[in-house]
Every structure is written in C-alpha cells, then in structure tokens.
Design an enzyme around this catalytic site. Structure first.
Site, PDB file in Angstrom:
ATOM      1  N   GLY A  15       0.896  -1.447   0.010  1.00  0.00           N
ATOM      2  CA  GLY A  15      -0.043   0.190   0.003  1.00  0.00           C
ATOM      3  C   GLY A  15       0.805   1.349   0.128  1.00  0.00           C
ATOM      4  N   ASN A  37      -2.844  -8.817   0.681  1.00  0.00           N
ATOM      5  CA  ASN A  37      -3.845  -9.496  -0.208  1.00  0.00           C
ATOM      6  C   ASN A  37      -4.058  -8.639  -1.478  1.00  0.00           C
ATOM      7  OD1 ASN A  37      -5.465  -7.532   0.792  1.00  0.00           O
ATOM      8  ND2 ASN A  37      -7.060  -8.919   1.525  1.00  0.00           N
ATOM      9  N   ASP A  63      -4.303 -12.967   2.652  1.00  0.00           N
ATOM     10  CA  ASP A  63      -5.198 -12.042   3.820  1.00  0.00           C
ATOM     11  C   ASP A  63      -4.451 -12.564   5.071  1.00  0.00           C
ATOM     12  OD1 ASP A  63      -8.259 -10.945   3.489  1.00  0.00           O
ATOM     13  OD2 ASP A  63      -7.347 -11.416   5.653  1.00  0.00           O
ATOM     14  N   PHE A  85       0.254  -2.552   8.627  1.00  0.00           N
ATOM     15  CA  PHE A  85      -0.259  -1.805   8.020  1.00  0.00           C
ATOM     16  C   PHE A  85      -1.772  -2.074   7.501  1.00  0.00           C
ATOM     17  CE2 PHE A  85       4.040  -0.355   6.923  1.00  0.00           C
ATOM     18  CZ  PHE A  85       4.179   0.890   7.391  1.00  0.00           C
ATOM     19  N   SER A 129      -4.286   6.519  13.540  1.00  0.00           N
ATOM     20  CA  SER A 129      -4.814   7.588  12.979  1.00  0.00           C
ATOM     21  C   SER A 129      -5.021   8.813  13.810  1.00  0.00           C
ATOM     22  CB  SER A 129      -5.848   7.352  12.080  1.00  0.00           C
ATOM     23  OG  SER A 129      -6.341   8.653  11.469  1.00  0.00           O
ATOM     24  N   THR A 131      -7.499  10.527  13.265  1.00  0.00           N
ATOM     25  CA  THR A 131      -8.921  10.512  13.611  1.00  0.00           C
ATOM     26  C   THR A 131      -9.590   9.718  14.847  1.00  0.00           C
ATOM     27  OG1 THR A 131     -10.842   9.540  12.026  1.00  0.00           O
ATOM     28  CG2 THR A 131      -9.059   7.944  12.406  1.00  0.00           C
ATOM     29  N   TYR A 153     -14.387   3.783  10.728  1.00  0.00           N
ATOM     30  CA  TYR A 153     -13.098   3.663  10.451  1.00  0.00           C
ATOM     31  C   TYR A 153     -12.183   4.217  11.572  1.00  0.00           C
ATOM     32  CZ  TYR A 153      -8.323   5.114   8.830  1.00  0.00           C
ATOM     33  OH  TYR A 153      -7.004   4.889   8.783  1.00  0.00           O
ATOM     34  N   LYS A 157      -9.808   1.846  14.694  1.00  0.00           N
ATOM     35  CA  LYS A 157      -8.448   2.235  14.963  1.00  0.00           C
ATOM     36  C   LYS A 157      -8.379   2.282  16.624  1.00  0.00           C
ATOM     37  CE  LYS A 157      -6.286   2.458  11.107  1.00  0.00           C
ATOM     38  NZ  LYS A 157      -5.424   1.417  10.597  1.00  0.00           N
ATOM     39  N   ASP A 299     -16.685  16.231   8.727  1.00  0.00           N
ATOM     40  CA  ASP A 299     -15.316  17.024   8.567  1.00  0.00           C
ATOM     41  C   ASP A 299     -15.211  17.709   9.930  1.00  0.00           C
ATOM     42  OD1 ASP A 299     -13.783  16.711   6.768  1.00  0.00           O
ATOM     43  OD2 ASP A 299     -14.448  18.212   5.312  1.00  0.00           O
TER      44      ASP A 299
HETATM   45  P1  NAD Z   1      -3.595   1.501   1.709  1.00  0.00           P
HETATM   46  O1  NAD Z   1      -4.908   0.920   1.331  1.00  0.00           O
HETATM   47  O2  NAD Z   1      -2.695   1.976   0.473  1.00  0.00           O
HETATM   48  O3  NAD Z   1      -2.453   0.225   2.282  1.00  0.00           O
HETATM   49  C1  NAD Z   1      -3.142  -0.959   2.887  1.00  0.00           C
HETATM   50  C2  NAD Z   1      -2.593  -2.130   2.456  1.00  0.00           C
HETATM   51  O4  NAD Z   1      -3.261  -3.233   3.150  1.00  0.00           O
HETATM   52  C3  NAD Z   1      -2.995  -2.413   0.876  1.00  0.00           C
HETATM   53  O5  NAD Z   1      -1.928  -2.766   0.243  1.00  0.00           O
HETATM   54  C4  NAD Z   1      -4.021  -3.608   1.256  1.00  0.00           C
HETATM   55  O6  NAD Z   1      -4.078  -4.375  -0.135  1.00  0.00           O
HETATM   56  C5  NAD Z   1      -3.611  -4.433   2.256  1.00  0.00           C
HETATM   57  N1  NAD Z   1      -4.798  -4.841   3.146  1.00  0.00           N
HETATM   58  C6  NAD Z   1      -5.845  -4.616   3.710  1.00  0.00           C
HETATM   59  N2  NAD Z   1      -6.539  -5.419   4.175  1.00  0.00           N
HETATM   60  C7  NAD Z   1      -5.871  -6.545   3.965  1.00  0.00           C
HETATM   61  C8  NAD Z   1      -6.026  -7.956   4.671  1.00  0.00           C
HETATM   62  N3  NAD Z   1      -7.064  -8.191   5.317  1.00  0.00           N
HETATM   63  N4  NAD Z   1      -4.921  -8.810   4.361  1.00  0.00           N
HETATM   64  C9  NAD Z   1      -3.864  -8.370   3.674  1.00  0.00           C
HETATM   65  N5  NAD Z   1      -3.642  -7.286   3.249  1.00  0.00           N
HETATM   66  C10 NAD Z   1      -4.565  -6.196   3.344  1.00  0.00           C
HETATM   67  O7  NAD Z   1      -3.495   2.272   2.901  1.00  0.00           O
HETATM   68  P2  NAD Z   1      -2.326   3.196   3.403  1.00  0.00           P
HETATM   69  O8  NAD Z   1      -2.860   4.668   2.894  1.00  0.00           O
HETATM   70  O9  NAD Z   1      -1.064   2.839   3.096  1.00  0.00           O
HETATM   71  O10 NAD Z   1      -2.591   3.211   4.944  1.00  0.00           O
HETATM   72  C11 NAD Z   1      -1.643   2.523   5.702  1.00  0.00           C
HETATM   73  C12 NAD Z   1      -2.113   2.130   7.117  1.00  0.00           C
HETATM   74  O11 NAD Z   1      -2.326   3.452   7.600  1.00  0.00           O
HETATM   75  C13 NAD Z   1      -3.737   1.622   7.257  1.00  0.00           C
HETATM   76  O12 NAD Z   1      -4.107   1.023   8.316  1.00  0.00           O
HETATM   77  C14 NAD Z   1      -4.401   2.927   7.296  1.00  0.00           C
HETATM   78  O13 NAD Z   1      -5.672   2.955   8.166  1.00  0.00           O
HETATM   79  C15 NAD Z   1      -3.511   4.055   8.139  1.00  0.00           C
HETATM   80  N6  NAD Z   1      -3.361   5.297   8.167  1.00  0.00           N
HETATM   81  C16 NAD Z   1      -3.521   5.823   6.664  1.00  0.00           C
HETATM   82  C17 NAD Z   1      -3.605   7.266   6.319  1.00  0.00           C
HETATM   83  C18 NAD Z   1      -3.426   7.675   4.920  1.00  0.00           C
HETATM   84  O14 NAD Z   1      -4.176   9.083   5.104  1.00  0.00           O
HETATM   85  N7  NAD Z   1      -3.105   7.275   3.984  1.00  0.00           N
HETATM   86  C19 NAD Z   1      -3.916   8.158   7.804  1.00  0.00           C
HETATM   87  C20 NAD Z   1      -3.653   7.510   8.983  1.00  0.00           C
HETATM   88  C21 NAD Z   1      -3.873   6.262   9.047  1.00  0.00           C
HETATM   89  N1  UDP Z   2     -10.930  18.570   1.060  1.00  0.00           N
HETATM   90  C1  UDP Z   2     -11.634  19.300   0.063  1.00  0.00           C
HETATM   91  N2  UDP Z   2     -11.865  18.863  -1.218  1.00  0.00           N
HETATM   92  C2  UDP Z   2     -11.763  17.503  -1.691  1.00  0.00           C
HETATM   93  C3  UDP Z   2     -11.152  16.705  -0.434  1.00  0.00           C
HETATM   94  C4  UDP Z   2     -10.867  17.197   0.986  1.00  0.00           C
HETATM   95  O1  UDP Z   2     -11.741  20.424   0.295  1.00  0.00           O
HETATM   96  O2  UDP Z   2     -11.868  17.173  -2.608  1.00  0.00           O
HETATM   97  C5  UDP Z   2     -10.643  19.146   2.209  1.00  0.00           C
HETATM   98  C6  UDP Z   2     -11.384  18.463   3.588  1.00  0.00           C
HETATM   99  O3  UDP Z   2     -12.597  19.308   3.795  1.00  0.00           O
HETATM  100  C7  UDP Z   2     -10.160  18.801   4.577  1.00  0.00           C
HETATM  101  C8  UDP Z   2      -9.067  18.653   3.862  1.00  0.00           C
HETATM  102  O4  UDP Z   2      -9.376  18.843   2.492  1.00  0.00           O
HETATM  103  O5  UDP Z   2     -10.563  20.121   5.289  1.00  0.00           O
HETATM  104  C9  UDP Z   2      -8.300  17.290   3.919  1.00  0.00           C
HETATM  105  O6  UDP Z   2      -9.264  16.310   3.770  1.00  0.00           O
HETATM  106  P1  UDP Z   2      -8.926  14.796   3.595  1.00  0.00           P
HETATM  107  O7  UDP Z   2      -9.946  13.991   3.198  1.00  0.00           O
HETATM  108  O8  UDP Z   2      -7.360  14.563   2.555  1.00  0.00           O
HETATM  109  O9  UDP Z   2      -8.189  14.549   4.888  1.00  0.00           O
HETATM  110  P2  UDP Z   2      -9.096  14.359   6.324  1.00  0.00           P
HETATM  111  O10 UDP Z   2     -10.218  15.212   6.462  1.00  0.00           O
HETATM  112  O11 UDP Z   2      -9.489  12.919   6.450  1.00  0.00           O
HETATM  113  O12 UDP Z   2      -8.165  14.668   7.537  1.00  0.00           O
END
Ligand code: NAD
Ligand code: UDP
Length: 341
Positions: A15, A37, A63, A85, A129, A131, A153, A157, A299
């Site tokens: 990912g 997966n 998986d 991840f 996260s 979040t 979601y 977490k 938001d």
């Molecule tokens: P991503 O979707 O790009 O990567 C996740 C990977 O996990 C993918 O390759 C997917 O195929 C794999 N996966 C999912 N479920 C699976 C399973 N059951 N078995 C095996 N593989 C599985 O997401 P990302 O942006 O790289 O995020 C990675 C982690 O960070 C996630 O846990 C996500 O919740 C967390 N996170 C991401 C962000 C963000 O903005 N990208 C922010 C906060 C937290």
């Molecule tokens: N946002 C926006 N247009 C978009 C996507 C996001 O204006 O098409 C804004 C959203 O309202 C927030 C900021 O950009 O204020 C970041 O959004 P994102 O979804 O990237 O991150 P998150 O809200 O999950 O932190």
C-alpha cells in the site's frame, strides 16, 4: 524459503505508506517479509520498491485473516518485529459497511496478534490515525487527549489501540508503538512509488494532482466558512517519506522499551486547503482550478499534531516541507498518470 537473517514482517506493505516504509527499512539494512492481499494495491508497487532499494522483498500473498498463510509468513524468516499497515481506510465506505471494516481491521489484527503469540514476537508497530481524536478539544493534539472517533473507520483504530494496550498490560515483554498518523501526502522522490487511489480520490492531495494532470476538471473545496484563517479546513500534512522513517525509528524504540505507547506522527504545522493548492501551484507551475462548495459531512475545522513525544521518544521529526511534498507527489502523478496499472 527460510532465511537465517532476522526480518520485519510488514502487513499491507504494497500500500501507499507500506511501500514507502519498505524502501526505508531495506535502506536501513532490515530484511522484510511482506503480507498483502492486494485488496487496495498492486504487486507492481513491490517490484518498484525492489527497484529503488536494489534488494528483494520476500512476499507472502494473501489475507492476514488466514491463519495458515500467516504461519507461512512467520516461518519465512525469524521475525523480530511486525509493522501492521493492513486495513481498509475509506471513511465513507466504513459508514456504509461497518461490519466489513471491523472484520478486516479488528479481526485482521486479532489474527495477526495470535500469530505473533505463536511465533513469540513481542514487538509491534501499529498504523493508527489522528482520526481517533475526533473533534479536537484543544490544539495542537497531544497523545493524552480524549479519544472519540467520528466514524466506524476511526472506531476500528481505537478498538485496535485498546486491544494492544490491554495485551501489553497482560504481557510485560510486549512492546507496542501505536503511530497516530496525521495526513500523509507526497511520494518517494524517485517518482516510482506513490499513492494510487482506485476510484475518485476521497482525500485532498490525490484530488489536486488529478486535477493538475487533467483527469478531473476542478477541485471542490469543502467549505470556506470554517473558523480557520482563510475559512478552509486545516490539516497537518506530512511527507510520506518522513512518515516511513518514523516507522524505522519506532522499531528501534520497541527494541529498547516495553509497554504500549501512542505517538503522533505529524509535522506540528497546519496548512489550509487553499494554502495547499497555492503551494502545489508554486511547486509545480500547474494551475489547480477550484470551486467552493458546501462542507463535507463529518469534517472538522482544524487538526494538527503536537509532535513533541515523537521527538523525545524516537528522536524523530519531520523535515520535508509542503512544497517538497507537492513536488514529489506531482513527479509520481506525472510519471504514472494511471498509477500502477
Ligand atoms: P493502503 O490501502 O494504500 O494500504 C493498505 C494495504 O493493506 C493495501 O496494500 C491492502 O491491499 C492491504 N490490506 C488491507 N486489508 C488486508 C488484509 N486483510 N490482508 C492483507 N492485506 C490487506 O493504505 P495506506 O494509506 O498505505 O494506509 C496504511 C495504514 O495506515 C492503514 O492502516 C491506514 O488505516 C493507516 N492510516 C493511513 C492514513 C492515510 O491517510 N493514508 C492516515 C492514517 C492512518
Ligand atoms: N477537502 C476538500 N476537497 C476534497 C477533499 C478534501 O476541500 O476534494 C478538504 C477537507 O474538507 C479537509 C481537507 O481537505 O478540510 C483534508 O481532507 P482529507 O480528506 O484529505 O483529510 P481528512 O479530512 O481525512 O483529514
């Protein structure tokens, strides 16, 4: 398949954040075993990681909820630590399909932790996260603030964090770093790996790059009446390479500590939607047409980290600024207009 060298087992390594972390782990001299997966990624990402690193990634495709597959992965090398991840991450989808999200994100972690127990693995780095904080009571966000996620979601977490905390309390040898990411954007400077959203991007940055390359007509800015400096939402954007390096430092931390610790990974600086658009235009010399539309439901106005704990515990801080995030993200988008496909 078994090799003598200790390795890090990385779930979700194909990912967005996982692939960048694999690159930094390999550069730091770690061996890796990746379990994915490909539900939201492509094996091509792993080939690109190998190209950047000049080293092989051991793969066990499947998986994490599959017990025998996990046992195979843990047998591929002596595993010294796990970075977890693998999860589903689309907030809107989690509202529509909470059962799938709990099954994958919580059920998956439970299967993985059982496998860790069978293999005697005690060090664990978890992708949490920002979040989990929900609506910030106070800014910047410190790790001790109340946790109240606003959607399924985020709830998955939080449940994972509670589970990991309880597990550490039951086993004094366990060491868990739960990394609360703020908003990762950008891409590896090689332009070979980056974020590859499958459908219309939900997040701001990939939407901006798709507008800039002409895939989408204009950006919709969700609200200009937020109580922020220019009325648009403020977030703590962090370069994905800085985030990846944070995982390497967290692994080292787990090797010298025990117990559960949540750690913010952010820059400590907030950037508004319009500021990010401007930084992108300046970094890339590409226009990003936009229109102001109504607020997006669920938001929050503003969210940025207190990144002090990461500095104290991990000796880590983010060093790349928003312009570098934009330039690197744009290089990836330009070189790969259709992502990995
Ligand atoms: P991503 O979707 O790009 O990567 C996740 C990977 O996990 C993918 O390759 C997917 O195929 C794999 N996966 C999912 N479920 C699976 C399973 N059951 N078995 C095996 N593989 C599985 O997401 P990302 O942006 O790289 O995020 C990675 C982690 O960070 C996630 O846990 C996500 O919740 C967390 N996170 C991401 C962000 C963000 O903005 N990208 C922010 C906060 C937290
Ligand atoms: N946002 C926006 N247009 C978009 C996507 C996001 O204006 O098409 C804004 C959203 O309202 C927030 C900021 O950009 O204020 C970041 O959004 P994102 O979804 O990237 O991150 P998150 O809200 O999950 O932190």
């Amino acid at each position: 398949m078994n090799s003598r060298l200790p390795a890090i087992l990385v779930t979700g390594g194909a990912g967005y954040v996982g692939s960048h972390t694999l690159v930094e782990l390999l550069a730091a001299g770690y061996d890796v075993v990746c379990v994915d997966n490909f539900s939201n990624s492509s094996p091509e990402a792993l080939r690109r990681v190998e190209r950047i690193a000049g080293r092989a990634v051991r793969r066990v495709d499947g998986d994490i909820r599959d017990r025998s597959l996990l046992d195979l992965a843990f047998a591929a090398a002596p595993i010294e630590a796990v970075i977890h991840f693998a999860a589903l991450k689309a907030v809107g989808e989690s509202v529509l399909r909470p059962l799938d999200y709990y099954d994958n994100n919580v059920g998956g972690t439970i299967c993985l932790l059982h496998a860790c127990r069978r293999a005697g693995v005690k060090r664990f780095v978890f992708s949490s996260s920002a979040t989990v904080y929900g609506i910030p009571q106070k800014l910047p966000l410190t790790e001790d603030m109340p946790l109240a996620p606003l959607n399924p979601y985020g709830a998955t977490k939080l449940v994972n964090e509670l589970l990991l905390r309880d597990l550490c309390a039951s086993d004094p040898a366990m060491s868990v770093a739960s990394l609360r990411y703020f908003n990762p954007i950008g891409a590896h400077p090689s332009g070979l790996i980056g974020e590859d959203p499958r459908d219309i991007p939900n997040n701001l940055f990939p939407f901006i790059t798709q507008v800039a390359i002409g895939k989408r007509e204009r950006l919709s800015v969700f609200g200009s009446d937020w109580p922020t400096r220019d009325g648009t939402g403020v977030r703590d954007y962090i370069h994905v390479v800085d985030l990846a390096l944070g995982h390497v430092t967290a692994l080292r931390y787990c090797a010298r500590s025990t117990g559960f610790v949540p750690i913010n990974l952010g820059t400590g600086r907030g950037t508004s939607v319009l500021e990010l658009v401007k930084a992108f235009e300046e970094a890339t010399a590409r226009p990003v047409p936009y229109q102001i539309v109504g607020r997006r439901s669920g938001d929050i106005a503003e969210c940025y980290a207190d990144a002090g704990l990461a500095l104290r515990l991990l000796q880590w801080r983010a060093t790349r600024d928003v312009k570098e995030m934009c330039a690197d993200g744009w290089r990836w988008q330009q070189g790969n207009p259709s992502g990995y496909s």
